[in-house]
Write a protein that holds these residues in place. Sequence first.
Motif, short mmCIF file in Angstrom:
data_model
loop_
_atom_site.label_atom_id
_atom_site.label_comp_id
_atom_site.label_asym_id
_atom_site.label_seq_id
_atom_site.Cartn_x
_atom_site.Cartn_y
_atom_site.Cartn_z
N UNK A 93 0.95 -1.27 0.04
CA UNK A 93 -0.01 0.17 -0.01
C UNK A 93 0.92 1.41 -0.06
N UNK A 94 2.12 1.26 0.88
CA UNK A 94 3.08 2.32 0.81
C UNK A 94 3.87 2.28 -0.51
N UNK A 95 3.44 1.42 -1.51
CA UNK A 95 4.42 1.31 -2.59
C UNK A 95 6.10 1.17 -2.34
N UNK A 96 6.43 0.15 -1.05
CA UNK A 96 7.72 0.02 -0.63
C UNK A 96 7.92 -1.26 -1.44
N UNK A 97 6.97 -2.40 -1.67
CA UNK A 97 7.10 -3.55 -2.35
C UNK A 97 6.11 -3.38 -3.60
N UNK A 98 6.36 -4.24 -4.61
CA UNK A 98 5.38 -4.35 -5.71
C UNK A 98 4.33 -5.42 -5.19
N UNK A 99 3.14 -5.35 -5.81
CA UNK A 99 2.08 -5.92 -5.51
C UNK A 99 1.95 -7.53 -6.09
N UNK A 100 3.07 -7.79 -7.05
CA UNK A 100 3.00 -9.04 -7.35
C UNK A 100 3.82 -10.09 -6.28
N UNK A 101 4.58 -9.31 -5.47
CA UNK A 101 5.30 -10.24 -4.23
C UNK A 101 4.22 -10.54 -3.26
N UNK A 102 3.15 -9.81 -2.92
CA UNK A 102 2.01 -9.92 -2.18
C UNK A 102 1.40 -11.15 -2.87
N UNK A 103 1.20 -11.39 -4.22
CA UNK A 103 0.42 -12.44 -4.56
C UNK A 103 1.09 -13.51 -4.60
N UNK A 104 2.33 -13.60 -4.82
CA UNK A 104 3.50 -14.57 -4.76
C UNK A 104 3.21 -15.54 -3.31
N UNK A 105 3.40 -14.60 -2.39
CA UNK A 105 3.45 -15.12 -1.04
C UNK A 105 1.92 -15.35 -0.50
N UNK A 106 1.23 -14.79 -1.02
CA UNK A 106 -0.35 -15.16 -0.46
C UNK A 106 -0.82 -16.51 -1.22
N UNK A 107 -0.50 -16.69 -2.60
CA UNK A 107 -0.85 -17.71 -3.33
C UNK A 107 -0.11 -18.95 -2.56
N UNK A 108 1.14 -18.78 -1.91
CA UNK A 108 1.68 -20.16 -1.13
C UNK A 108 0.65 -20.58 -0.08
N UNK A 109 0.14 -19.61 0.69
CA UNK A 109 -0.85 -19.81 1.82
C UNK A 109 -2.06 -20.27 1.37
N UNK A 110 -2.63 -20.17 0.20
CA UNK A 110 -3.76 -20.57 -0.53
C UNK A 110 -3.48 -21.84 -0.91
N UNK A 111 -2.12 -22.30 -1.36
CA UNK A 111 -1.73 -23.57 -1.83
C UNK A 111 -1.85 -24.73 -0.58
N UNK A 112 -1.42 -24.16 0.58
CA UNK A 112 -1.41 -24.63 1.86
C UNK A 112 -2.79 -25.19 2.07
N UNK A 113 -3.73 -24.09 2.34
CA UNK A 113 -5.00 -23.97 2.63
C UNK A 113 -5.89 -25.02 2.01
N UNK A 175 9.89 -20.25 1.49
CA UNK A 175 8.49 -20.13 1.84
C UNK A 175 7.56 -21.13 0.95
N UNK A 176 8.08 -21.25 -0.25
CA UNK A 176 7.47 -22.02 -1.30
C UNK A 176 7.99 -23.55 -1.31
N UNK A 177 9.10 -23.44 -1.03
CA UNK A 177 9.83 -24.88 -0.85
C UNK A 177 9.26 -25.60 0.44
N UNK A 178 8.95 -24.79 1.62
CA UNK A 178 8.25 -25.48 2.72
C UNK A 178 6.82 -25.68 2.44
N UNK A 179 6.34 -25.33 1.49
CA UNK A 179 4.93 -25.43 0.91
C UNK A 179 4.94 -26.96 0.32
N UNK A 180 5.94 -27.16 -0.83
CA UNK A 180 5.98 -28.16 -1.25
C UNK A 180 6.45 -29.44 -0.49
N UNK A 181 7.20 -29.14 0.64
CA UNK A 181 7.62 -30.16 1.53
C UNK A 181 6.11 -30.72 2.39
N UNK A 182 5.49 -29.52 2.74
CA UNK A 182 4.34 -29.93 3.46
C UNK A 182 3.21 -30.71 2.57
#
Length: 202
Positions: A93-113, A175-182
Amino acid sequence: MSSTQQLGGGQGTNWNVPNILSTLRLVGVPVFLWALLTHQDVLALLVLMGSGISDYLDGKIARHYGLVTKLGQYLDPIADRLYIATTLFGLAWRDIIPWWLVVALMARDAFILAMYPTVRAYRVPVPPVHYIGKAATFNLLFAFPLLLLGQFSGWLGAVALPVGWAFVWWGTTLYWLGAFLYAWQVSVMVAQRRRQWQAVGA
């Protein structure tokens, strides 16, 4: 009185020091988000750093003194996920990181869920948090304060920003490596459960 008793009891005691630390981290989430969105960067940085330190301490104390509880096994990852989610959205929201990084990390949690219905259907236990997942969380929780610190002017900000991004890349990869291990752990347990049911039905 033993050291374990002084720190809040044995394995069966829910409200021990590690769990109190996890609870305090949860309480700090809205404080951090408010500070970040209102540009109170010093306060946001202090809360985020405190979260990272308490995350390290609660796990260290729980393992060393045998204070691992079911409550703690839920509180700790919930606090981690909330801090990561709120930090991601706040920094984007503060434009400190790009939104695609948010999607990449949130997609990992969705994968686990997405695996939860399978875990529930086959009545297999939730795999314990792997050290790769903890390393990923550590990298990300270490990266976010550095990215925030990178917004400050001067040499400190200039040094913190690239180092913070290095931890972001390491953390995202782990983060994604841990998801695949899970997913692999779940698939192994599901296969074992199927063989057990087939043996009973034979």
